[in-house]
Design an enzyme around this catalytic site. Structure first.
Site, PDB file in Angstrom:
ATOM      1  N   LYS A  76       0.868  -1.184   0.000  1.00  0.00           N
ATOM      2  CA  LYS A  76       0.000   0.000   0.000  1.00  0.00           C
ATOM      3  C   LYS A  76       0.901   1.229   0.000  1.00  0.00           C
ATOM      4  O   LYS A  76       1.938   1.235   0.671  1.00  0.00           O
ATOM      5  CB  LYS A  76      -0.893  -0.026   1.246  1.00  0.00           C
ATOM      6  CG  LYS A  76      -1.929   1.095   1.307  1.00  0.00           C
ATOM      7  CD  LYS A  76      -2.832   0.968   2.542  1.00  0.00           C
ATOM      8  CE  LYS A  76      -3.874   2.077   2.608  1.00  0.00           C
ATOM      9  NZ  LYS A  76      -4.763   1.952   3.790  1.00  0.00           N
ATOM     10  N   SER A 151      -9.813   2.324   3.087  1.00  0.00           N
ATOM     11  CA  SER A 151      -8.890   3.047   2.234  1.00  0.00           C
ATOM     12  C   SER A 151      -7.941   2.151   1.435  1.00  0.00           C
ATOM     13  O   SER A 151      -7.353   2.614   0.465  1.00  0.00           O
ATOM     14  CB  SER A 151      -8.036   3.986   3.095  1.00  0.00           C
ATOM     15  OG  SER A 151      -7.213   3.242   3.975  1.00  0.00           O
ATOM     16  N   SER A 175     -10.175  -0.126   7.194  1.00  0.00           N
ATOM     17  CA  SER A 175      -9.543   0.031   5.876  1.00  0.00           C
ATOM     18  C   SER A 175      -8.896  -1.219   5.293  1.00  0.00           C
ATOM     19  O   SER A 175      -8.488  -1.217   4.137  1.00  0.00           O
ATOM     20  CB  SER A 175      -8.491   1.144   5.932  1.00  0.00           C
ATOM     21  OG  SER A 175      -9.118   2.400   5.892  1.00  0.00           O
TER      22      SER A 175
END
Lengths: 485, 485, 95
Positions: A76, A151, A175
């Site tokens: 990420k 997210s 998330s």
């Protein structure tokens, strides 16, 4: 090769069925052709990946390869990668190339993993749909008109589209779990303090926690064994030995006490989602688990408490982005205040600005006690809910989120509609507990996630349960159209 | 109307740790800009603080030195404000649970009185960097050096217990004496190691309510502090007597131009939005640690002064002057022990040495004359090898690096002639060569003869090139002249 | 719940975020909506609860006072928007 799990890839690499270079090239090719349709990656590090793959092949040949040697992975874009742009999904860090690695990145490097690139995300991890990314939204591979969740939407979509067998992610209010649910993959948010936050760009420091995303619980176990560590550079890292999470996967669930909170099946829950979750519970019951109705009475307060605490911490965490030391700086500031206010207005997107303003409000003189002070007390209430529950049950289960993936823009202009998306996931962050999402059904051809919440440091147990569930079911093997071929 | 002044101090003390409070970057003074500002100090994204153990111990030592309550559980807060020398956009400091609680500092005043100044608390925090406004860089910009950012400080907050500049200075000097004596601060005021914020208010004599106070910030010399207080008291009294009111404000005093001014008041009132720092956990100081630090606490100035009176027979005043400074005390003790003559060592340490150091703006730690060398010189004065006058010459030689006292006495042939045979001969020769003076002496009234001795003495010193032992010469001369009567 | 314009301006100043004139109303409406959500907290009975709770009951680890960071000015300042002679440059700071 892209249909193999991490566990299978490790075997294939070690038995020389294919080389890491072949494997890496295969995934890079998929990314090149398919990613433009999903926008799951912000940065692709093809050259470095191939070099690392070649090195991995040498180590594999030499026979002293570490656990994940040669296995392709994605990070990420919230994890700092030395020499590789780390944007956190923001214009503010569009030009930011850190000279250091996050501990998580370091751990994967030590384990020999090959990093294919960095995944898209909501800006500074603030969002539940990936729509706040400076790099544009990510498409859900199951339905490209729908959001992948957020997210960690880029990591979830990439794993679902089989652009990589696994990806790192972070979870501040859901998330990891929510996008895992919406993209039909498996994701785990560990206990707060289990995975180092060093080099992981902070959103809300007391809630942020990194974790793995993969297609199976078994793969998450392999990844977490590598990802988790005690880190002296993170004061909140817990000095506790990391177990081999793979070693305990095969235990049965006979006698397992599963708490099912009434509050997780309340109004607003999609009936199809509820049906899928109930069916999953029935499956575990059939395997010998005991289903026990419980109550987490303060669940309803978790979203309001979160939207005080997380923005408050974020408002301070994001003050460092001021156009002085790194990152975006506005053109021709006329004075110091202009430098600050314009850099931050131009560098941060709307949702980030909103959360900074909310946090500023909740901490400001005259409001602190009513908002921040109160929210911290409510946080304690929520922790106590869980403490009481774990006195009688081993794990807690329910839906990961109220509905399957929703359409882009469907939450409208009101931020609160989006915030309620995390109603079932936020409480575990407030309490610091581990939680997991496992695919457990489909509604309108879109995946549904089963959430498994464990007690502190009980990751091994929830991975074990998830694995046992996946041994008996096939939901985790479902793939969006066109990605398996 | 008569007025009384109320003064309280906030004192920033840089702790003598090798590294920053939250990072492993060096704190050595005088490095090139930003060469000691690491990623943590620069608030690079993803970096995290870890607390310096020595900083905690130093703070506890200060608490023990002022007999304060020690905060066995203290905590860090974030104080939010934007400033280019504050990289994170917040200062990590302590508010609700400081590491040092209430304590007491006794000060000595010129008239011999003592007074107790209460300490409200002392807390740990990080220092900011420096803004440089007139460098060689472009016009209209400031340069930021973050080497100092993150240096460990304790901020000591007094109660408003002082009522004039003398008391405030005595308090400031006493703190300086304490922190240098226990070795937690180098005390180098010119390098900013101690900085004082002075809160001053005035009120009609006998009034019970406090007047509005102003805060003059960042004074780094006792002299400037005294000037600033005197001027501020004068300003406030004039203002009120002219019908005005004192505005609560922050002021700056420029010691070079002797001008004080109000800091440009910001449009918004400061709202620091303090909240607990989520990157740091509660700091626990155990009873064992406290006891160990107490056992090893270096001698405090009050105890040392008492000991100097008792052990070396110094006068209270001398013991006070020497004993208040750790460096001077150590110097004195070495010189006293080396020479075996504490009285001489004290006189020279406070006299010739102090004056010379003061002239050259040197600290005793950097004295060109070492304590051993001074002791060597004292030895030769005590055993009459040289006269006091010659001793000054030898001192200059040592200062200039010519060697030890003995080496210089030898090289310059300064050794005093104390051999009585040689002196007798010398006196006899002088008397023989100056018959007129001898006659004059004999013919002079007995009561006035003593005055005439000086003339002979001068002649003898001339002949001996100043090396004749004056006491012995005096004796021999008196005897010989008496014989002639 | 609506937030007054003045309040938004104060927040924007504290947070150092420029808000364009035309967007203030919209920003206020959305902030108001969030504050309405968080105001649900007021109904909770939290009497006797210590709000200063940490997620994990742990204590601060202490680091030895040893220099571990070497000078990395060149690498770190390569990321800075404006530097000269080793200093970070900003528009003139007025005290």
């Amino acid at each position: 090769m892209h249909n193999l799990t991490i566990a299978e890839l490790i075997k294939g690499l070690q038995s020389k069925e294919f080389s890491s270079v072949e494997l890496t090239q295969h995934f890079l090719d998929r990314i090149a052709t398919m990613n433009p349709g999903y926008n799951a990656l912000i940065t692709v590090t093809a050259d470095q990946a191939l070099r690392d793959a070649a090195e991995a092949d040498r180590r594999l040949a030499a026979g002293n390869a570490p656990a994940l040697c040669g296995v392709p992975m994605l990070h990420k874009d919230i994890f700092c990668t030395s020499g590789v742009r780390t944007s956190c999904g923001s214009k503010m860090l569009d030009n930011f190339i850190p000279p250091y690695n996050a501990t998580v990145v370091e751990n994967f490097e030590q384990a020999g993993a090959v990093v294919l690139g960095k995944t898209n995300m909501d800006e500074f991890a603030m969002g539940s749909s990936n729509e706040t990314s400076f790099y544009g939204p990510v498409q859900n591979p199951w339905d490209t008109d729908c959001v992948p969740g957020g997210s960690s939407g880029g990591s979830a979509a990439a794993v679902a589209a089989r652009l990589a067998p696994g990806a790192t992610a972070t979870d501040t209010g859901g998330s990891i779990r929510q996008p895992a649910a919406l993209c039909g993959i498996t994701g785990l948010k560990p206990t707060y303090g289990r995975v180092s936050r060093w080099g992981m760009i902070a959103f809300a420091s007391s809630l942020d926690q990194g974790g793995p995303m993969a297609r199976t619980a078994e793969d998450c176990a392999i990844m977490l064994s590598c990802m988790a560590s005690f880190d002296e550079k993170d004061s909140t890292s817990i000095d506790q030995e990391v177990p081999d999470y793979s070693a305990t996967l095969s235990k049965d669930v006979q006698g397992l006490r599963v708490g099912v909170p009434a509050e997780y099946f309340s109004e607003g829950l999609n009936p199809g989602t509820e049906k899928a979750v109930r069916a999953a519970l029935a499956e575990l019951e059939a395997q010998g688990a005991e289903i026990i109705d419980i109550s987490l009475p303060n669940t309803g307060l978790s979203v309001p408490a979160y939207y005080v605490i997380a923005p408050a911490e974020a408002s301070a965490n994001l003050s460092r982005f001021d156009g002085v030391k790194y990152g975006y700086r506005c053109e021709d500031p006329k004075d110091l205040q202009d430098l600050y206010t314009r850099t931050r207005a131009e560098g941060f997107g709307e949702e980030v600005q909103r959360r900074i303003l909310i946090g500023t409000y909740c901490l400001s003189a005259g409001y602190y006690d009513a908002y921040y002070g109160k929210a911290q007390q409510v946080r304690k209430l929520i922790q106590q809910d869980f403490e009481r529950a774990f006195a009688t049950v081993d794990v807690i289960m329910g839906p990961t989120c109220p509905t399957p993936a929703f359409k882009f823009g469907s939450k409208g202009d009101d931020p609160v509609a989006m915030y309620l998306e995390d109603i079932y996931t936020i409480a575990t962050n407030l309490a610091g507990l581990p939680g997991m999402s496992v695919p457990c059904g489909m509604v309108d051809n879109k995946p549904v996630g089963l959430q498994i919440i464990g007690n502190y440091f009980d990751e091994a147990r929830i991975l074990n349960i998830a694995h046992q569930y996946q041994q008996a079911t096939d939901w985790h093997n479902q793939a969006p159209e066109g990605v398996t071929s | 109307m008569s007025w009384e002044t109320v003064i309280g101090l906030e004192v920033h003390v840089q702790l003598a740790t090798k590294t920053k409070i939250f990072s492993g970057a060096s704190t050595a003074f005088g490095a090139e800009p930003n060469t000691q500002a690491c990623a943590i100090d620069l608030a690079m994204p993803g970096t995290l603080p870890v607390l310096n153990k020595q900083a905690v111990h130093y703070a506890v030592m200060f608490g023990l030195a002022i007999d304060a309550e020690i905060g066995k559980e203290s905590a860090f807060e974030r104080k939010n404000y934007f400033y280019p020398d504050l990289p994170k956009g917040y200062q990590t400091t302590q508010l609700e649970k400081p590491i040092v609680g209430r304590g007491n500092v006794e000060i000595q005043l010129a008239d011999g009185r003592t007074k107790n100044v209460r300490i409200h608390h002392a807390h740990l925090e990080e220092d900011a960097g420096k803004s440089l406004h007139d460098g060689d860089f472009r016009h209209g910009v400031s340069g930021i050096d973050l080497n100092r950012a993150g240096t460990a400080l304790i901020e000591i907050v007094s109660e408003p217990d002082m009522s004039n500049a003398e008391e405030a200075i005595a308090f400031a000097k006493k703190l300086h004496s304490i922190v240098t004596s226990i070795g937690i601060c180098d005390g180098e005021m010119s390098q900013g190691s101690m900085r004082f914020d002075v809160n001053v208010s005035v009120r009609p004599t006998g009034a019970t309510e406090l007047g509005t106070r102003t805060e003059t910030k960042n004074l780094n010399s006792f002299k400037f502090m005294e000037e600033a207080i005197v001027k501020e008291v004068e300003r406030q009294v004039d203002l009120i007597e002219d019908g005005g009111t004192v505005v609560q404000e922050t002021r700056l005093y420029n010691g070079d131009t002797k001008v004080a001014r109000s800091m440009r008041s910001k449009e918004e009132a400061n709202d620091y939005r303090y909240f607990p720092c989520p990157d740091l956990l509660p700091v626990i100081v155990t009873d064992e640690t406290i006891e160990e630090l107490r056992r090893n606490l270096p001698e405090l100035p009050d105890a040392r002064q008492a000991r100097f009176v008792q052990q070396y027979g110094l006068l209270d005043y001398d013991a006070g002057v020497i004993g208040s400074d750790a460096g001077t005390s150590a110097y004195f003790e070495t010189a006293a022990e080396k020479s075996g003559n504490a009285k001489l060592a004290a006189n020279w340490t406070m006299g010739e040495l102090a004056a010379r150091l003061n002239n050259e703006d040197l600290s005793i730690a950097n004295s060109p004359v070492s304590a051993e060398q001074l002791g060597g010189l004292m030895t030769r004065i005590a055993d009459n090898s040289i006269s006091g006058k010659m001793a000054k010459e030898v001192f200059e030689g040592i200062w200039a690096g010519e060697g030890s006292a003995d080496e210089i006495i030898e090289a310059r042939g300064l050794k005093q002639v104390s051999d009585s045979g040689a002196l007798e001969q010398m006196v006899a020769d002088v008397l023989a060569a100056n018959q007129a003076m001898v006659d004059d002496y004999i013919n002079t009234d007995e009561s006035k003869r003593k005055k005439k001795l000086g003339g002979f003495m001068g002649q003898i010193m001339k002949v001996s090139k100043g090396q004749a032992n004056p006491q012995q010469v005096n004796q021999i001369l008196a005897n010989k002249l008496n014989e002639l009567l | 719940m609506n937030i007054e314009r003045q309040e938004i301006e104060k927040l924007a100043t504290l947070a150092r975020i420029a808000i364009e004139e035309g967007t203030i109303t919209g920003v206020g409406e959305r902030l108001g909506s969030v504050l309405e959500l968080v105001d649900q907290l007021q109904a909770a009975d939290t009497s006797g609860l210590d709000g200063k709770s940490y997620s994990i009951q742990a204590i601060q680890r202490l680091r030895e006072d040893e220099v571990t960071e070497i000078n990395q000015r060149e690498a770190l300042q390569a990321l800075a928007p404006d530097t000269e002679e080793g200093l970070f440059l900003v528009p003139k700071v007025i005290e």
